[in-house]
Design a protein around this motif. Structure first.
Motif, PDB file in Angstrom:
ATOM      1  N   PRO A   1       0.782  -1.237   0.000  1.00  0.00           N
ATOM      2  CA  PRO A   1       0.000   0.000   0.000  1.00  0.00           C
ATOM      3  C   PRO A   1       0.821   1.299   0.000  1.00  0.00           C
ATOM      4  CG  PRO A   1      -0.925  -1.552   1.542  1.00  0.00           C
ATOM      5  CD  PRO A   1       0.352  -2.147   1.041  1.00  0.00           C
ATOM      6  N   ASN A   2       1.958   1.313   0.652  1.00  0.00           N
ATOM      7  CA  ASN A   2       2.749   2.540   0.722  1.00  0.00           C
ATOM      8  C   ASN A   2       3.812   2.650  -0.363  1.00  0.00           C
ATOM      9  OD1 ASN A   2       1.370   3.554   2.984  1.00  0.00           O
ATOM     10  ND2 ASN A   2       2.582   2.242   4.322  1.00  0.00           N
ATOM     11  N   LYS A   3       3.984   1.588  -1.144  1.00  0.00           N
ATOM     12  CA  LYS A   3       4.996   1.590  -2.196  1.00  0.00           C
ATOM     13  C   LYS A   3       4.411   2.181  -3.472  1.00  0.00           C
ATOM     14  CE  LYS A   3       7.574  -1.472  -5.180  1.00  0.00           C
ATOM     15  NZ  LYS A   3       6.824  -2.016  -6.297  1.00  0.00           N
ATOM     16  N   PRO A   4       4.979   3.286  -3.965  1.00  0.00           N
ATOM     17  CA  PRO A   4       4.462   3.862  -5.214  1.00  0.00           C
ATOM     18  C   PRO A   4       4.699   2.937  -6.408  1.00  0.00           C
ATOM     19  CG  PRO A   4       5.837   5.438  -4.037  1.00  0.00           C
ATOM     20  CD  PRO A   4       6.032   4.107  -3.370  1.00  0.00           C
ATOM     21  N   VAL A   5       3.716   2.910  -7.296  1.00  0.00           N
ATOM     22  CA  VAL A   5       3.790   2.141  -8.530  1.00  0.00           C
ATOM     23  C   VAL A   5       3.720   3.137  -9.669  1.00  0.00           C
ATOM     24  CG1 VAL A   5       2.709   0.323  -9.905  1.00  0.00           C
ATOM     25  CG2 VAL A   5       2.601   0.208  -7.406  1.00  0.00           C
ATOM     26  N   THR A   6       4.603   3.019 -10.636  1.00  0.00           N
ATOM     27  CA  THR A   6       4.647   4.000 -11.720  1.00  0.00           C
ATOM     28  C   THR A   6       3.492   3.804 -12.692  1.00  0.00           C
ATOM     29  OG1 THR A   6       6.001   2.700 -13.234  1.00  0.00           O
ATOM     30  CG2 THR A   6       7.177   4.060 -11.598  1.00  0.00           C
ATOM     31  N   VAL A   7       3.158   4.877 -13.381  1.00  0.00           N
ATOM     32  CA  VAL A   7       2.108   4.814 -14.396  1.00  0.00           C
ATOM     33  C   VAL A   7       2.521   3.857 -15.514  1.00  0.00           C
ATOM     34  CG1 VAL A   7       2.880   6.823 -15.729  1.00  0.00           C
ATOM     35  CG2 VAL A   7       0.484   6.167 -15.785  1.00  0.00           C
TER      36      VAL A   7
ATOM     37  N   SER B   1      -0.125  10.901  -5.846  1.00  0.00           N
ATOM     38  CA  SER B   1       1.090  10.726  -6.634  1.00  0.00           C
ATOM     39  C   SER B   1       2.280  11.113  -5.771  1.00  0.00           C
ATOM     40  CB  SER B   1       1.048  11.565  -7.903  1.00  0.00           C
ATOM     41  OG  SER B   1       0.941  12.934  -7.579  1.00  0.00           O
ATOM     42  N   ALA B   2       3.342  10.367  -5.936  1.00  0.00           N
ATOM     43  CA  ALA B   2       4.593  10.633  -5.234  1.00  0.00           C
ATOM     44  C   ALA B   2       5.635  10.946  -6.292  1.00  0.00           C
ATOM     45  CB  ALA B   2       5.010   9.418  -4.413  1.00  0.00           C
ATOM     46  N   SER B   3       6.232  12.116  -6.187  1.00  0.00           N
ATOM     47  CA  SER B   3       7.225  12.501  -7.195  1.00  0.00           C
ATOM     48  C   SER B   3       8.611  12.027  -6.791  1.00  0.00           C
ATOM     49  CB  SER B   3       7.207  14.018  -7.383  1.00  0.00           C
ATOM     50  OG  SER B   3       7.431  14.653  -6.150  1.00  0.00           O
ATOM     51  N   GLY B   4       9.520  12.120  -7.731  1.00  0.00           N
ATOM     52  CA  GLY B   4      10.898  11.736  -7.460  1.00  0.00           C
ATOM     53  C   GLY B   4      11.280  10.455  -8.161  1.00  0.00           C
ATOM     54  N   ALA B   5      12.525  10.054  -7.951  1.00  0.00           N
ATOM     55  CA  ALA B   5      13.068   8.871  -8.618  1.00  0.00           C
ATOM     56  C   ALA B   5      12.292   7.605  -8.263  1.00  0.00           C
ATOM     57  CB  ALA B   5      14.538   8.696  -8.244  1.00  0.00           C
TER      58      ALA B   5
ATOM     59  N   TYR C   1       2.317   6.172  -8.056  1.00  0.00           N
ATOM     60  CA  TYR C   1       1.012   6.318  -7.414  1.00  0.00           C
ATOM     61  C   TYR C   1       0.876   5.293  -6.306  1.00  0.00           C
ATOM     62  CZ  TYR C   1      -0.226   9.362 -11.252  1.00  0.00           C
ATOM     63  OH  TYR C   1      -0.253  10.395 -12.141  1.00  0.00           O
ATOM     64  N   ARG C   2       0.231   5.712  -5.236  1.00  0.00           N
ATOM     65  CA  ARG C   2      -0.026   4.804  -4.114  1.00  0.00           C
ATOM     66  C   ARG C   2      -1.400   5.130  -3.528  1.00  0.00           C
ATOM     67  NH1 ARG C   2       4.755   7.566  -1.125  1.00  0.00           N
ATOM     68  NH2 ARG C   2       3.752   9.497  -0.484  1.00  0.00           N
ATOM     69  N   LEU C   3      -1.903   4.191  -2.764  1.00  0.00           N
ATOM     70  CA  LEU C   3      -3.210   4.366  -2.140  1.00  0.00           C
ATOM     71  C   LEU C   3      -3.157   5.475  -1.105  1.00  0.00           C
ATOM     72  CD1 LEU C   3      -3.953   0.595  -1.716  1.00  0.00           C
ATOM     73  CD2 LEU C   3      -4.985   2.132  -3.382  1.00  0.00           C
ATOM     74  N   LYS C   4      -4.276   6.148  -0.925  1.00  0.00           N
ATOM     75  CA  LYS C   4      -4.293   7.274  -0.010  1.00  0.00           C
ATOM     76  C   LYS C   4      -5.257   7.060   1.145  1.00  0.00           C
ATOM     77  CE  LYS C   4      -4.842  12.252   0.122  1.00  0.00           C
ATOM     78  NZ  LYS C   4      -5.269  13.420  -0.594  1.00  0.00           N
ATOM     79  N   ARG C   5      -6.533   7.302   0.899  1.00  0.00           N
ATOM     80  CA  ARG C   5      -7.495   7.273   2.004  1.00  0.00           C
ATOM     81  C   ARG C   5      -7.778   5.844   2.429  1.00  0.00           C
ATOM     82  NH1 ARG C   5     -12.920   6.135   0.613  1.00  0.00           N
ATOM     83  NH2 ARG C   5     -13.302   6.206  -1.606  1.00  0.00           N
ATOM     84  N   ASN C   6      -8.490   5.657   3.471  1.00  0.00           N
ATOM     85  CA  ASN C   6      -8.840   4.347   3.999  1.00  0.00           C
ATOM     86  C   ASN C   6      -8.970   3.307   2.894  1.00  0.00           C
ATOM     87  OD1 ASN C   6      -9.084   5.635   6.514  1.00  0.00           O
ATOM     88  ND2 ASN C   6     -11.167   6.218   6.033  1.00  0.00           N
ATOM     89  N   TRP C   7      -7.862   2.942   2.337  1.00  0.00           N
ATOM     90  CA  TRP C   7      -7.871   2.104   1.143  1.00  0.00           C
ATOM     91  C   TRP C   7      -8.552   0.766   1.350  1.00  0.00           C
ATOM     92  CZ3 TRP C   7      -5.222  -2.466   1.485  1.00  0.00           C
ATOM     93  CH2 TRP C   7      -4.258  -2.557   2.495  1.00  0.00           C
TER      94      TRP C   7
END
Length: 134
Positions: A22-28, A57-61, A65-71
């Protein structure tokens, strides 16, 4: 009844995000490759999910995208409304107002379907799914 392809991609995107950490961003790009769709097209769908407050969305290297609200509580209906809006699938073509007997039957059916979609969360679906989504 038919939802747009955008809704199809949004539902699958949310399924993949819930199945990922859930906290790990996944790229588009990763999400687009999983669904064999253009990253540009998927970005427009992701923007709607961001506006609905479901993902961020989480920017940077190591961004994406990652889940936000009470996923854990995101339902199918939440996702569908984020893409399609809360409108009815049927609109009576005759001008006899809300008393249309056909409109009443269709709206009653839509309410039952919406309740079913509201009761089904992506988290529960992932818990029941035995297939490795990643």
């Amino acid at each position: 009844m038919k939802y747009s392809k955008a809704t199809n991609y949004a539902l699958h995107t949310m399924l993949f995000l819930v199945a990922a950490t859930p906290n790990k961003p996944v790229t588009v790009v990763e999400l687009a490759e999983k669904q064999k769709v253009s990253p540009t097209y998927l970005s427009k769908i992701l923007t709607k999910l961001v506006k609905a407050g479901m993902i961020e969305s989480a920017s940077g290297a190591k961004g994406g995208y990652r889940l936000k609200r009470n996923w854990e509580n995101i339902s199918f209906l939440d996702i569908i409304h984020a893409i399609e809006g809360p409108t009815s699938m049927f609109d009576c073509s005759l001008d006899h107002g809300p008393e249309c007997p056909i409109q009443k039957v269709v709206l009653s059916a839509e309410e039952k379907m919406e309740q079913h979609l509201r009761d089904q969360t992506m988290f529960e679906l992932v818990q029941r799914t035995k297939v490795n989504l990643w």
